[in-house]
Design a protein around this motif. Structure first.
Motif, PDB file in Angstrom:
ATOM      1  N   ARG A 141      11.690  15.670  24.834  1.00 21.75           N
ATOM      2  CA  ARG A 141      12.300  14.754  25.801  1.00 21.75           C
ATOM      3  C   ARG A 141      11.709  13.345  25.658  1.00 21.75           C
ATOM      4  N   ALA A 142      10.419  13.256  25.380  1.00 17.87           N
ATOM      5  CA  ALA A 142       9.806  11.935  25.185  1.00 17.87           C
ATOM      6  C   ALA A 142      10.420  11.232  23.986  1.00 17.87           C
ATOM      7  N   THR A 143      10.718  11.988  22.933  1.00 11.20           N
ATOM      8  CA  THR A 143      11.328  11.405  21.740  1.00 11.20           C
ATOM      9  C   THR A 143      12.767  10.987  22.024  1.00 11.20           C
ATOM     10  N   GLN A 144      13.499  11.803  22.784  1.00 11.76           N
ATOM     11  CA  GLN A 144      14.853  11.415  23.182  1.00 11.76           C
ATOM     12  C   GLN A 144      14.832  10.146  24.028  1.00 11.76           C
ATOM     13  N   SER A 145      13.848  10.041  24.918  1.00  7.39           N
ATOM     14  CA  SER A 145      13.740   8.850  25.759  1.00  7.39           C
ATOM     15  C   SER A 145      13.484   7.609  24.907  1.00  7.39           C
ATOM     16  N   LEU A 146      12.618   7.742  23.911  1.00  8.23           N
ATOM     17  CA  LEU A 146      12.324   6.618  23.004  1.00  8.23           C
ATOM     18  C   LEU A 146      13.586   6.130  22.313  1.00  8.23           C
ATOM     19  N   ILE A 147      14.369   7.051  21.781  1.00  2.00           N
ATOM     20  CA  ILE A 147      15.580   6.688  21.039  1.00  2.00           C
ATOM     21  C   ILE A 147      16.620   6.085  21.973  1.00  2.00           C
ATOM     22  N   ALA A 148      16.762   6.661  23.165  1.00  2.00           N
ATOM     23  CA  ALA A 148      17.718   6.102  24.128  1.00  2.00           C
ATOM     24  C   ALA A 148      17.316   4.689  24.536  1.00  2.00           C
ATOM     25  N   PHE A 149      16.013   4.443  24.685  1.00  2.79           N
ATOM     26  CA  PHE A 149      15.528   3.115  25.083  1.00  2.79           C
ATOM     27  C   PHE A 149      15.938   2.068  24.055  1.00  2.79           C
ATOM     28  N   TYR A 150      15.688   2.332  22.771  1.00  2.00           N
ATOM     29  CA  TYR A 150      16.014   1.346  21.749  1.00  2.00           C
ATOM     30  C   TYR A 150      17.509   1.301  21.435  1.00  2.00           C
ATOM     31  N   SER A 151      18.253   2.282  21.954  1.00  2.00           N
ATOM     32  CA  SER A 151      19.715   2.223  21.845  1.00  2.00           C
ATOM     33  C   SER A 151      20.321   1.431  22.992  1.00  2.00           C
ATOM     34  N   GLY A 152      19.461   1.008  23.941  1.00  2.00           N
ATOM     35  CA  GLY A 152      19.958   0.258  25.100  1.00  2.00           C
ATOM     36  C   GLY A 152      20.483   1.131  26.213  1.00  2.00           C
ATOM     37  N   ASP A 153      20.275   2.455  26.107  1.00  2.00           N
ATOM     38  CA  ASP A 153      20.743   3.392  27.132  1.00  2.00           C
ATOM     39  C   ASP A 153      19.587   3.665  28.108  1.00  2.00           C
ATOM     40  N   TYR A 154      19.304   2.699  28.974  1.00  2.00           N
ATOM     41  CA  TYR A 154      18.100   2.764  29.793  1.00  2.00           C
ATOM     42  C   TYR A 154      18.157   3.854  30.853  1.00  2.00           C
ATOM     43  N   TYR A 155      19.330   4.115  31.408  1.00  2.00           N
ATOM     44  CA  TYR A 155      19.440   5.212  32.367  1.00  2.00           C
ATOM     45  C   TYR A 155      19.175   6.553  31.669  1.00  2.00           C
ATOM     46  N   ASP A 156      19.688   6.709  30.457  1.00  2.00           N
ATOM     47  CA  ASP A 156      19.413   7.936  29.704  1.00  2.00           C
ATOM     48  C   ASP A 156      17.929   8.042  29.375  1.00  2.00           C
ATOM     49  N   ALA A 157      17.326   6.923  28.984  1.00  2.00           N
ATOM     50  CA  ALA A 157      15.898   6.931  28.661  1.00  2.00           C
ATOM     51  C   ALA A 157      15.087   7.387  29.872  1.00  2.00           C
ATOM     52  N   LEU A 158      15.466   6.907  31.051  1.00  2.00           N
ATOM     53  CA  LEU A 158      14.775   7.302  32.275  1.00  2.00           C
ATOM     54  C   LEU A 158      15.011   8.775  32.586  1.00  2.00           C
ATOM     55  N   ALA A 159      16.254   9.222  32.429  1.00  2.00           N
ATOM     56  CA  ALA A 159      16.582  10.619  32.735  1.00  2.00           C
ATOM     57  C   ALA A 159      15.825  11.584  31.819  1.00  2.00           C
ATOM     58  N   TYR A 160      15.768  11.252  30.531  1.00  2.00           N
ATOM     59  CA  TYR A 160      15.043  12.121  29.595  1.00  2.00           C
ATOM     60  C   TYR A 160      13.550  12.166  29.941  1.00  2.00           C
ATOM     61  N   ALA A 161      12.983  11.011  30.274  1.00  2.00           N
ATOM     62  CA  ALA A 161      11.562  10.968  30.601  1.00  2.00           C
ATOM     63  C   ALA A 161      11.271  11.793  31.859  1.00  2.00           C
ATOM     64  N   GLN A 162      12.101  11.654  32.873  1.00  2.00           N
ATOM     65  CA  GLN A 162      11.868  12.387  34.115  1.00  2.00           C
ATOM     66  C   GLN A 162      12.049  13.885  33.918  1.00  2.00           C
ATOM     67  N   ASP A 163      13.038  14.280  33.113  1.00  2.00           N
ATOM     68  CA  ASP A 163      13.210  15.701  32.834  1.00  2.00           C
ATOM     69  C   ASP A 163      12.036  16.234  32.021  1.00  2.00           C
ATOM     70  N   GLY A 164      11.522  15.411  31.113  1.00  2.00           N
ATOM     71  CA  GLY A 164      10.350  15.813  30.342  1.00  2.00           C
ATOM     72  C   GLY A 164       9.147  16.039  31.238  1.00  2.00           C
ATOM     73  N   LEU A 165       8.954  15.167  32.224  1.00  2.00           N
ATOM     74  CA  LEU A 165       7.849  15.338  33.173  1.00  2.00           C
ATOM     75  C   LEU A 165       8.018  16.621  33.982  1.00  2.00           C
ATOM     76  N   ARG A 166       9.247  16.932  34.327  1.00  2.00           N
ATOM     77  CA  ARG A 166       9.514  18.176  35.079  1.00  2.00           C
ATOM     78  C   ARG A 166       9.193  19.399  34.232  1.00  2.00           C
TER      79      ARG A 166
END
Length: 441
Positions: free
Chosen positions: A230-255
């Motif tokens: 999930r952290a890796t998905q968040s990284l890729i979403a961030f640099y793709s400009g998909d900031y809501y996705d980056a946040l969602a992946y990070a929060q799901d990873g923390l869960r």
């Protein structure tokens, strides 16, 4: 279904795939790239000579927009096949019972020895052992450590043969503990390839690899691996400009990750930077505070961890990401200390990508001062571009473009025009998009 009927059903399913593929206007080659399998695998499946697993049919349904008809038929055939195998096993046991020892009243006292020997043989039948898995795990860990030390294209090329090796192992039989280890190693390999594809600007491929990494970690039922993916998905979403996705992946990873050390990376690299791009100062403060609190529980070390570390983030990376987040909010006053910590550590480690990114952030911080220093800022940007002159880093190019946007009020500065021209020349000569690699699923 008898064996012949199952083979016929599989051939019919393959023919159905071929019909749907052709109707959608795809060649075998173009379709293979979309589902991330080899063309020969698609061809063999369409003729019934190869029987890929459920993940393949799910991808086919997604690409062809069939509503799941191929997966439903695969499940039907697979279910009948499993039931047939169980029936055959019961029949074999019943046949052996006739040879087993019977009591006077006809009840069975013991099994036939051949039945016990057959079960023991089946238990030991596996195409993998600890040595082969240990080799794979060590190779993946070394590649993660080499990331940012070797060029993305070089490391991608080195991983291609290993991907083929994973394919071989995944097609075999393993006992559950070995199978789980194999899935985790495959997840880490796909995550690494996703990050490399991102560095090379191949966003679609990066997303596909990262999604595959999470699917494999989920199949392994390993929370730590799921958090890492999930952290890796968040990284890729961030640099793709998909900031809501980056946040969602990070929060799901923390869960998912629970007490995993990946919480540091998920908080500061994932949550904090995504919150910053969404303009949420409170979210940034909360995520940074959590990351630094968790990090304080780990021994302080001057060693720089890998960007895709399988353990906790180091202090230098946490400091660098904290600075990036607050700069995105327009706060350049309180980040200099973080950036100096990061630059000193990255310079000592000789990591061009992080060295460049931290210098770009420090350059942006110079523009945020009450008395902006555009000349010094431009010098830092030129240093950053020089450090990565022989490598492609999408993150560096994005950060440099963000600096230029921030520096528009100083557009007449000769150094700034030089930075713009250099960046334009660098990004026009784009690295070729790497070809799709075969899937480990």
């Amino acid at each position: 279904m008898a064996d012949d009927e199952i083979r016929t059903a599989r051939r019919n399913l393959g023919r159905r795939l071929a019909q749907l593929r052709k109707a959608a206007g795809h060649t075998q080659h173009s379709f293979a790239r979309l589902v991330q399998y080899g063309r020969s695998s698609v061809a063999s499946t369409e003729t019934g000579h190869q029987h890929p697993d459920r993940a393949f049919w799910t991808r086919c349904d997604t690409v062809l927009q069939t509503g799941g008809v191929l997966t439903v038929e695969y499940d039907r055939i697979n279910d009948r096949h499993r039931r047939q195998r169980r029936l055959s096993a019961l029949q074999a046991i019943e046949g052996n019972e006739s040879k087993a020892g019977n009591s006077a009243d006809g009840s069975i006292l013991w099994e036939d020895k051949d039945s016990i020997d057959a079960r023991r043989l089946a238990l030991k039948t596996s195409n993998d052992d600890d040595a082969r898995l240990a080799y794979l795990e060590n190779e993946v860990r070394q590649a993660i450590a080499d990331n940012e030390r070797l060029t993305p294209a070089m490391l991608m090329a080195r991983m291609r043969p290993l991907r083929g090796y994973v394919d071989q192992l995944m097609s075999g039989r393993q006992h559950p503990p070995l199978r789980a280890r194999l899935y985790v190693a495959a997840a880490q390999l796909s995550g690494l390839l996703g990050a490399l594809a991102l560095d090379l600007g191949a966003f679609g491929l990066a997303h596909a690899y990262a999604a595959e990494a999470f699917d494999l970690a989920e199949a392994a039922q390993q929370p730590d691996a799921q958090g890492w993916a999930r952290a890796t998905q968040s990284l890729i979403a961030f640099y793709s400009g998909d900031y809501y996705d980056a946040l969602a992946y990070a929060q799901d990873g923390l869960r998912l990750a629970g007490p995993s050390p990946h919480r540091v990376r998920l908080s500061v690299n994932g949550e904090a930077r995504a919150y910053a791009r969404l303009g949420d100062r409170y979210g940034v403060d909360k995520a940074v505070d959590r990351a630094l609190t968790i990090l304080s529980d780990y021994p302080s070390s001057s060693q720089v961890t890998a960007s895709l570390t399988l353990g906790p983030y180091c202090h230098a990376r946490a400091a660098a990401n904290t600075a990036t987040a607050y700069l995105a909010l327009g706060n350049g006053v309180d980040v200099t200390g973080h950036l100096n910590t990061a630059i000193n550590a990255f310079d000592a480690a000789g990591l061009p990508g992080p060295q460049a990114l931290s210098r770009l952030d420090l350059a942006t911080a110079h523009l945020h001062r009450d008395n902006p220093e555009p000349e010094q800022a431009c010098s830092l940007v030129l240093e950053a571009l020089d450090l990565t002159a022989d490598q492609r880093y999408e993150s560096v190019h994005q950060r440099a473009r963000q600096f230029l946007a921030m520096a528009r009020p100083f557009a007449q500065q000769p150094q700034l025009r030089h930075v713009a021209e250099l960046l334009s020349a660098r990004t026009q000569t784009r690295a070729p998009t790497p070809p799709g690699l075969p899937s480990p699923l």
